[in-house]
Design an enzyme around this catalytic site. Structure first.
Site, PDB file in Angstrom:
ATOM      1  N   LYS A 106     -18.968 -31.961  30.685  1.00  0.00           N
ATOM      2  CA  LYS A 106     -19.235 -33.096  29.782  1.00  0.00           C
ATOM      3  C   LYS A 106     -19.633 -32.636  28.386  1.00  0.00           C
ATOM      4  CE  LYS A 106     -22.620 -31.888  32.493  1.00  0.00           C
ATOM      5  NZ  LYS A 106     -23.122 -32.047  33.822  1.00  0.00           N
ATOM      6  N   LYS A 206     -22.675 -37.561  28.420  1.00  0.00           N
ATOM      7  CA  LYS A 206     -22.070 -38.482  29.401  1.00  0.00           C
ATOM      8  C   LYS A 206     -21.955 -39.893  28.811  1.00  0.00           C
ATOM      9  CE  LYS A 206     -23.785 -35.784  33.293  1.00  0.00           C
ATOM     10  NZ  LYS A 206     -24.960 -35.496  34.128  1.00  0.00           N
ATOM     11  N   GLY A 303     -25.482 -31.599  42.112  1.00  0.00           N
ATOM     12  CA  GLY A 303     -25.468 -30.811  43.351  1.00  0.00           C
ATOM     13  C   GLY A 303     -24.082 -30.217  43.550  1.00  0.00           C
TER      14      GLY A 303
END
Ligand code: NDP
Ligand code: HSE
Length: 427
Positions: A106, A206, A303
C-alpha cells in the site's frame, strides 16, 4: 487427467506474508491449478538473505538474491518486499516484461499508483492488490467491480491491524503502547518500520487507495490528513471508557460538495457501535453507497497466513486472465474530482477542559463555542477543590471552526488546561 499450461510465479520477499504465500503455492499446487485453469509453479523466491530462517519450511534451492533474473523468466510476479525501492523498480521491470503483478504494498501504491497503473495499462498487464488494504478482507474487488455501477458516498473503517491491536490491549488490559506494539510486531502484524503503523501512515496509504477506488479518481497521499495513535494517552482511554466510548484509529473517505476527502485519526466511537467491537488485529470497513445502502466488511486486517489468502486470490485471478487472454482491466479514474479542503470537513469534537470552578466560567466557555459558530451537544461537569472538569461534545461543525474553538479555549483566562481533544464518530 487435465493437462494445464503452467505459469511461472516469481515471489519477491519471504517475510511474514511471502513465506506463507510460498508454502501455500507449494502445498496446494493441484487445487490452485484446478481453480485457475493453469498450473501455477513457484519458480523462485527473491530475498535479501537467502540463508535467513523462514516462518515456513521452504526448499533452499528456490531462494535467490537476484530478483531481476527471476522476474524476466516469469509470467506472474508477486511483490511482498514492501516499501518504495526496490519494490517500485522491480514491479516496473515485471510489467515492462509483460508479466502480471500482484502486490500487497500500500505504501508504494499510494505514492506511485498512477505510474504503476499506467505501466500496466501500456502493456495490457494486470496489477492486483487485494492484500494492500485490510489484509484478508475482500474490499478492493468489491469497490472496483461489485460497486462499479453504484455511487459510493462514504467509507468509515479500521484499516490498520497493529494500531487496533494496540488500542484494544490498552483498552481491555491497560497495556502501554510500547508493550503492545512489541507483541504486534512479534505476531507479524507491524510494518518493517512500525512507525508507519503507529503514526498513521500505513492507514493513510490505505485511505488514499480506498478513496481513489471509491470515488474514481486519484487521491494523492499528501492530501490525506494523518494523525496516528502516539498521542493517545491511558487517561484518554480510561475517560472514554467511563463515558461509554472506545478509542479507535479510523480512516474516513468522503465524497463532499467541495471534493473528495480522506483522513486518518484516532476517534471516540460509542461502545454500542459495531466498530467498537472490532478487537485485536481485525479490521472493519463500512461502505455507504447511494443504491446499495450500508455495507460492512470485517475480518483479519493483518497477519502472514491471513494476508496470504488475499494474495493467493489475486494470483488465481491473474492466472485465469492469462488462460483467457486479453488485456487486464485498467483503473477507473474518470471522475477526476478535486480534493476537499480539510477545514471544510464536518466532524464532532469531544473536548475536556480544566477550568476555574467559579460563577461565569460556563458562560465564558459557551461564549467561545458560540463565537466560532460551533453548537454544543452535551456538557458534563465534575468538580474537585477550586477546579472543575468540563467534558463537552459538539454537534457537527467544520473542522476549521472546531480547530479555531480549541485555539480560542487555550488562550481563554478561565481555561487552565485543554486536557484532551478527540473527534467523535459513529454517533
Ligand atoms: P517482511 O518485512 O516480513 O518481509 C519482507 C521480505 O522482503 C523479506 O523476506 C525480505 O528479505 C525481503 N526483502 C526486503 N528487501 C529486499 C530487497 N531489497 N530485495 C529482495 N528482497 C527483499 O514484510 P511482510 O511480509 O510483513 O510484508 C510484505 C508486504 O505485505 C508489505 O508491503 C506489507 O505492507 C504488506 N502487508 C503485510 C501484512 C502483514 O500482516 N504483515 C498485511 C498486509 C499487507 P529477507 O527476509 O532476506 O530480509
Ligand atoms: N501493518 C499493517 C497493519 C499490515 O497492521 O494493518 C496490514 O496491512
Amino acid at each position: 487427467m487435465i493437462e494445464y499450461r503452467t505459469l511461472r510465479v516469481a515471489l519477491l520477499g519471504a517475510g511474514s506474508v511471502g513465506s506463507q504465500v510460498a508454502a501455500q503455492l507449494l502445498g496446494r499446487a493441484d487445487e490452485l491449478a484446478s481453480r485457475a485453469g493453469a498450473g501455477i509453479e513457484l519458480a523462485g523466491i527473491a530475498v535479501r538473505d537467502v540463508d535467513a530462517p523462514r516462518d515456513a519450511d521452504l526448499p533452499r534451492e528456490l531462494f535467490t538474491a537476484d530478483p531481476e533474473e527471476l522476474i524476466l523468466s516469469s509470467d506472474i510476479v508477486v511483490e511482498l518486499i514492501g516499501g518504495i525501492e526496490p519494490a517500485r523498480t522491480l514491479i516496473l521491470k515485471a510489467l515492462g516484461s509483460g508479466a502480471d503483478v500482484v502486490t500487497a504494498n500500500k505504501a508504494l501504491l499510494a505514492a506511485h499508483g498512477p505510474e504503476l497503473f499506467a505501466a500496466a495499462e501500456q502493456v495490457g498487464a494486470q496489477l492486483h492488490y487485494e492484500a494492500a488494504v485490510a489484509g484478508a478482507i475482500p474490499i478492493i474487488r468489491p469497490l472496483r467491480d461489485s460497486l462499479a455501477g453504484d455511487r459510493v458516498q462514504r467509507i468509515l473503517g479500521i484499516v490498520n491491524g497493529t494500531t487496533n491491536y494496540i488500542l484494544d490491549e490498552m483498552h481491555t488490559k491497560g497495556l502501554g503502547l510500547e508493550e503492545a506494539l512489541a507483541v504486534a510486531t512479534d505476531l507479524g502484524y507491524a510494518e518493517a518500520d512500525p512507525t508507519a503503523d503507529i503514526e498513521g501512515h500505513d492507514a493513510a496509504a490505505k485511505a488514499a487507495i480506498l478513496a481513489g477506488l471509491a470515488f474514481h479518481t486519484t487521491v494523492p497521499l499528501e492530501s490525506v490528513h494523518c494523525e496516528g495513535i502516539t498521542g493517545v494517552t491511558a487517561a484518554q482511554i480510561e475517560s472514554a471508557k467511563q463515558a461509554g466510548y472506545v478509542v479507535k484509529l479510523l480512516a474516513i473517505c468522503e465524497q463532499l460538495e467541495s471534493g473528495v476527502s480522506a483522513r486518518v485519526h484516532p476517534a471516540l466511537v460509542p461502545a454500542s457501535h459495531p466498530l467498537a467491537s472490532v478487537h485485536g488485529a481485525n479490521n472493519a470497513v463500512f461502505v455507504q453507497a447511494e443504491a446499495a445502502g450500508d455495507l460492512m466488511f470485517y475480518g483479519a486486517g493483518a497477519g502472514g497466513i491471513q494476508t496470504a489468502s488475499a494474495v493467493l486470490g489475486d494470483i488465481v485471478s491473474v492466472a485465469r486472465r492469462h488462460v483467457a487472454g486479453g488485456p487486464g482491466v485498467a483503473e477507473s479514474t474518470a471522475s477526476a474530482v478535486g480534493i476537499a479542503p480539510f477545514g471544510s470537513i464536518q466532524t464532532r469534537y469531544q473536548i475536556s477542559l480544566e477550568v476555574d470552578d467559579r460563577p461565569g466560567v460556563l458562560a465564558a466557555v459557551a461564549g467561545v463555542f458560540s463565537e466560532q459558530g460551533v453548537s454544543v451537544e452535551t456538557v458534563l461537569q465534575s468538580s474537585a477543590a477550586s477546579a472543575a472538569t468540563l467534558v463537552i461534545v459538539t454537534h457537527l461543525a467544520p473542522e476549521s471552526a472546531l480547530a479555531g474553538t480549541v485555539e480560542a479555549l487555550r488562550s481563554n483566562d478561565v481555561v487552565r488546561d485543554v486536557a484532551s481533544v478527540l473527534r467523535v464518530e459513529g454517533l
